[in-house]
Design a protein around this motif. Structure first.
Motif, PDB file in Angstrom:
ATOM      1  N   PHE A 187       0.851  -1.177   0.000  1.00 24.53           N
ATOM      2  CA  PHE A 187       0.000   0.000   0.000  1.00 24.53           C
ATOM      3  C   PHE A 187       0.892   1.232   0.000  1.00 24.53           C
ATOM      4  O   PHE A 187       1.856   1.305   0.761  1.00 24.53           O
ATOM      5  N   ALA A 188       0.587   2.194  -0.829  1.00 23.34           N
ATOM      6  CA  ALA A 188       1.382   3.417  -0.911  1.00 23.34           C
ATOM      7  C   ALA A 188       0.883   4.422   0.120  1.00 23.34           C
ATOM      8  O   ALA A 188      -0.311   4.696   0.207  1.00 23.34           O
ATOM      9  N   ASP A 189       1.775   4.970   0.901  1.00 27.07           N
ATOM     10  CA  ASP A 189       1.504   6.048   1.860  1.00 27.07           C
ATOM     11  C   ASP A 189       0.396   5.744   2.857  1.00 27.07           C
ATOM     12  O   ASP A 189      -0.234   6.662   3.381  1.00 27.07           O
ATOM     13  N   ASN A 190       0.081   4.482   3.092  1.00 24.97           N
ATOM     14  CA  ASN A 190      -0.954   4.149   4.067  1.00 24.97           C
ATOM     15  C   ASN A 190      -0.375   3.170   5.082  1.00 24.97           C
ATOM     16  O   ASN A 190       0.350   2.253   4.711  1.00 24.97           O
ATOM     17  N   PRO A 191      -0.733   3.365   6.328  1.00 23.13           N
ATOM     18  CA  PRO A 191      -0.295   2.378   7.316  1.00 23.13           C
ATOM     19  C   PRO A 191      -1.034   1.066   7.083  1.00 23.13           C
ATOM     20  O   PRO A 191      -2.082   1.049   6.438  1.00 23.13           O
ATOM     21  N   PRO A 192      -0.505  -0.033   7.555  1.00 22.46           N
ATOM     22  CA  PRO A 192      -1.184  -1.317   7.364  1.00 22.46           C
ATOM     23  C   PRO A 192      -2.618  -1.275   7.886  1.00 22.46           C
ATOM     24  O   PRO A 192      -2.917  -0.644   8.885  1.00 22.46           O
ATOM     25  N   PHE A 193      -3.521  -1.925   7.140  1.00 23.41           N
ATOM     26  CA  PHE A 193      -4.929  -2.000   7.523  1.00 23.41           C
ATOM     27  C   PHE A 193      -5.153  -3.358   8.168  1.00 23.41           C
ATOM     28  O   PHE A 193      -5.018  -4.383   7.514  1.00 23.41           O
ATOM     29  N   CYS A 194      -5.483  -3.350   9.435  1.00 27.80           N
ATOM     30  CA  CYS A 194      -5.715  -4.589  10.190  1.00 27.80           C
ATOM     31  C   CYS A 194      -4.544  -5.562  10.026  1.00 27.80           C
ATOM     32  O   CYS A 194      -4.728  -6.759   9.858  1.00 27.80           O
ATOM     33  N   GLY A 195      -3.333  -5.024  10.003  1.00 28.73           N
ATOM     34  CA  GLY A 195      -2.161  -5.865   9.886  1.00 28.73           C
ATOM     35  C   GLY A 195      -1.796  -6.247   8.461  1.00 28.73           C
ATOM     36  O   GLY A 195      -0.851  -6.984   8.231  1.00 28.73           O
ATOM     37  N   ILE A 196      -2.520  -5.750   7.491  1.00 29.51           N
ATOM     38  CA  ILE A 196      -2.259  -6.060   6.082  1.00 29.51           C
ATOM     39  C   ILE A 196      -1.521  -4.885   5.466  1.00 29.51           C
ATOM     40  O   ILE A 196      -1.998  -3.754   5.498  1.00 29.51           O
ATOM     41  N   ASP A 197      -0.346  -5.139   4.907  1.00 23.95           N
ATOM     42  CA  ASP A 197       0.455  -4.066   4.332  1.00 23.95           C
ATOM     43  C   ASP A 197       0.597  -4.150   2.812  1.00 23.95           C
ATOM     44  O   ASP A 197       1.286  -3.357   2.206  1.00 23.95           O
ATOM     45  N   ARG A 198      -0.030  -5.129   2.188  1.00 18.65           N
ATOM     46  CA  ARG A 198       0.089  -5.303   0.732  1.00 18.65           C
ATOM     47  C   ARG A 198      -1.259  -5.722   0.143  1.00 18.65           C
ATOM     48  O   ARG A 198      -2.158  -6.139   0.852  1.00 18.65           O
ATOM     49  N   HIS A 199      -1.351  -5.592  -1.150  1.00 15.03           N
ATOM     50  CA  HIS A 199      -2.586  -5.948  -1.866  1.00 15.03           C
ATOM     51  C   HIS A 199      -2.224  -6.673  -3.156  1.00 15.03           C
ATOM     52  O   HIS A 199      -1.129  -6.504  -3.688  1.00 15.03           O
ATOM     53  N   PRO A 200      -3.157  -7.476  -3.690  1.00 18.37           N
ATOM     54  CA  PRO A 200      -2.896  -8.170  -4.962  1.00 18.37           C
ATOM     55  C   PRO A 200      -2.833  -7.171  -6.115  1.00 18.37           C
ATOM     56  O   PRO A 200      -3.488  -6.137  -6.090  1.00 18.37           O
ATOM     57  N   THR A 201      -2.037  -7.495  -7.107  1.00 17.06           N
ATOM     58  CA  THR A 201      -1.947  -6.690  -8.323  1.00 17.06           C
ATOM     59  C   THR A 201      -1.740  -7.639  -9.503  1.00 17.06           C
ATOM     60  O   THR A 201      -1.385  -8.796  -9.315  1.00 17.06           O
ATOM     61  N   GLU A 202      -1.988  -7.139 -10.693  1.00 19.36           N
ATOM     62  CA  GLU A 202      -1.831  -7.983 -11.879  1.00 19.36           C
ATOM     63  C   GLU A 202      -0.372  -8.043 -12.304  1.00 19.36           C
ATOM     64  O   GLU A 202       0.294  -7.012 -12.421  1.00 19.36           O
ATOM     65  N   CYS A 203       0.097  -9.249 -12.528  1.00 20.46           N
ATOM     66  CA  CYS A 203       1.423  -9.403 -13.115  1.00 20.46           C
ATOM     67  C   CYS A 203       1.309  -9.072 -14.603  1.00 20.46           C
ATOM     68  O   CYS A 203       0.210  -8.883 -15.132  1.00 20.46           O
ATOM     69  N   LYS A 204       2.445  -9.013 -15.279  1.00 15.78           N
ATOM     70  CA  LYS A 204       2.465  -8.624 -16.690  1.00 15.78           C
ATOM     71  C   LYS A 204       1.641  -9.572 -17.559  1.00 15.78           C
ATOM     72  O   LYS A 204       0.837  -9.138 -18.386  1.00 15.78           O
ATOM     73  N   CYS A 205       1.814 -10.896 -17.357  1.00 18.40           N
ATOM     74  CA  CYS A 205       1.091 -11.838 -18.224  1.00 18.40           C
ATOM     75  C   CYS A 205      -0.412 -11.812 -17.948  1.00 18.40           C
ATOM     76  O   CYS A 205      -1.219 -11.951 -18.870  1.00 18.40           O
ATOM     77  N   ALA A 206      -0.810 -11.600 -16.685  1.00 19.57           N
ATOM     78  CA  ALA A 206      -2.246 -11.501 -16.374  1.00 19.57           C
ATOM     79  C   ALA A 206      -2.841 -10.245 -17.005  1.00 19.57           C
ATOM     80  O   ALA A 206      -3.964 -10.266 -17.528  1.00 19.57           O
ATOM     81  N   ALA A 207      -2.091  -9.135 -16.977  1.00 19.52           N
ATOM     82  CA  ALA A 207      -2.566  -7.894 -17.601  1.00 19.52           C
ATOM     83  C   ALA A 207      -2.700  -8.072 -19.111  1.00 19.52           C
ATOM     84  O   ALA A 207      -3.664  -7.595 -19.719  1.00 19.52           O
ATOM     85  N   GLU A 208      -1.743  -8.776 -19.727  1.00 22.73           N
ATOM     86  CA  GLU A 208      -1.808  -9.015 -21.168  1.00 22.73           C
ATOM     87  C   GLU A 208      -2.985  -9.909 -21.533  1.00 22.73           C
ATOM     88  O   GLU A 208      -3.664  -9.681 -22.528  1.00 22.73           O
ATOM     89  N   GLU A 209      -3.235 -10.944 -20.704  1.00 25.87           N
ATOM     90  CA  GLU A 209      -4.386 -11.823 -20.936  1.00 25.87           C
ATOM     91  C   GLU A 209      -5.693 -11.039 -20.807  1.00 25.87           C
ATOM     92  O   GLU A 209      -6.612 -11.220 -21.605  1.00 25.87           O
ATOM     93  N   LYS A 210      -5.751 -10.165 -19.806  1.00 25.83           N
ATOM     94  CA  LYS A 210      -6.947  -9.338 -19.613  1.00 25.83           C
ATOM     95  C   LYS A 210      -7.150  -8.402 -20.806  1.00 25.83           C
ATOM     96  O   LYS A 210      -8.261  -8.246 -21.307  1.00 25.83           O
ATOM     97  N   GLN A 211      -6.051  -7.817 -21.284  1.00 24.62           N
ATOM     98  CA  GLN A 211      -6.128  -6.933 -22.453  1.00 24.62           C
ATOM     99  C   GLN A 211      -6.589  -7.707 -23.683  1.00 24.62           C
ATOM    100  O   GLN A 211      -7.408  -7.215 -24.465  1.00 24.62           O
ATOM    101  N   GLN A 212      -6.088  -8.928 -23.861  1.00 24.63           N
ATOM    102  CA  GLN A 212      -6.496  -9.774 -24.985  1.00 24.63           C
ATOM    103  C   GLN A 212      -7.983 -10.106 -24.900  1.00 24.63           C
ATOM    104  O   GLN A 212      -8.706 -10.039 -25.902  1.00 24.63           O
TER     105      GLN A 212
END
Length: 192
Positions: A45-70
């Protein structure tokens, strides 16, 4: 801070849905990376303190983004083709009412001939029925016609028809050359 068990179950389910057998944890930043394209599947997470102990979130990798674009491109093409199909079915719904004027401008260049063409085009325009016209007359020639009879015809045509330019090779010349070649081979004549 302790993570709520329900939130923890949701995170585990999301992680499982976002996981592949070859995924790995990058030792430098601790984020999950795609084993296929080796780009992050998580981000902090950018510029935010952890939410309920969670400091990261899922994001699309390059191949998933390309598949979504396709998939998006395929969906867009499907919608475009569906729209074209709908337009065709609407335009040609009553085939008995479909009019095609082939090679406009090849008719006799007389007042009577022009009056006949004007009458057909004008009646079609007034009826609101579809019309397809082919011609070798250029769009600029139609727009700049000086003859009053021609202008009356072309103005009505351009009011209801969408001009589409086909500027490929003349297939008749290609067919004639191919036929000449075949005839020369059959007759064993040299080509000039």
């Amino acid at each position: 801070m302790k993570i709520d068990p329900i939130l923890s179950a949701i995170i585990d389910t999301a992680d499982a849905a976002n996981a592949a057998p070859d995924d790995y944890i990058n030792l430098e930043d601790g984020l999950k990376f795609c084993g296929k394209c080796h780009t992050p599947k998580e981000a902090y997470f950018a510029d935010n303190p952890p939410f309920c102990g969670i400091d990261r979130h899922p994001t699309e990798c390059k191949c998933a983004a390309e598949e979504k674009q396709q998939r998006e491109a395929e969906r867009h093409e499907f919608e475009r083709m569906s729209h074209i199909s709908l337009l065709r079915s609407e335009a040609f719904r009553d085939i008995s009412a479909l009019l095609i004027l082939d090679d406009l401008g090849a008719e006799r260049n007389t007042s009577y001939g022009k009056e006949c063409v004007f009458d057909v085009v004008n009646r079609r325009l007034l009826s609101g029925k579809p019309m397809i016209i082919t011609t070798n007359i250029t769009l600029s020639a139609m727009q700049k016609a000086t003859d009053l009879d021609d202008r009356r015809i072309y103005d009505r045509i351009l009011e209801v028809c969408v001009p589409i330019l086909f500027n490929g090779e003349n297939f008749r010349k290609g067919n004639a050359a191919e036929n000449l070649k075949k005839a020369a081979e059959l007759l064993k004549l040299p080509l000039s």
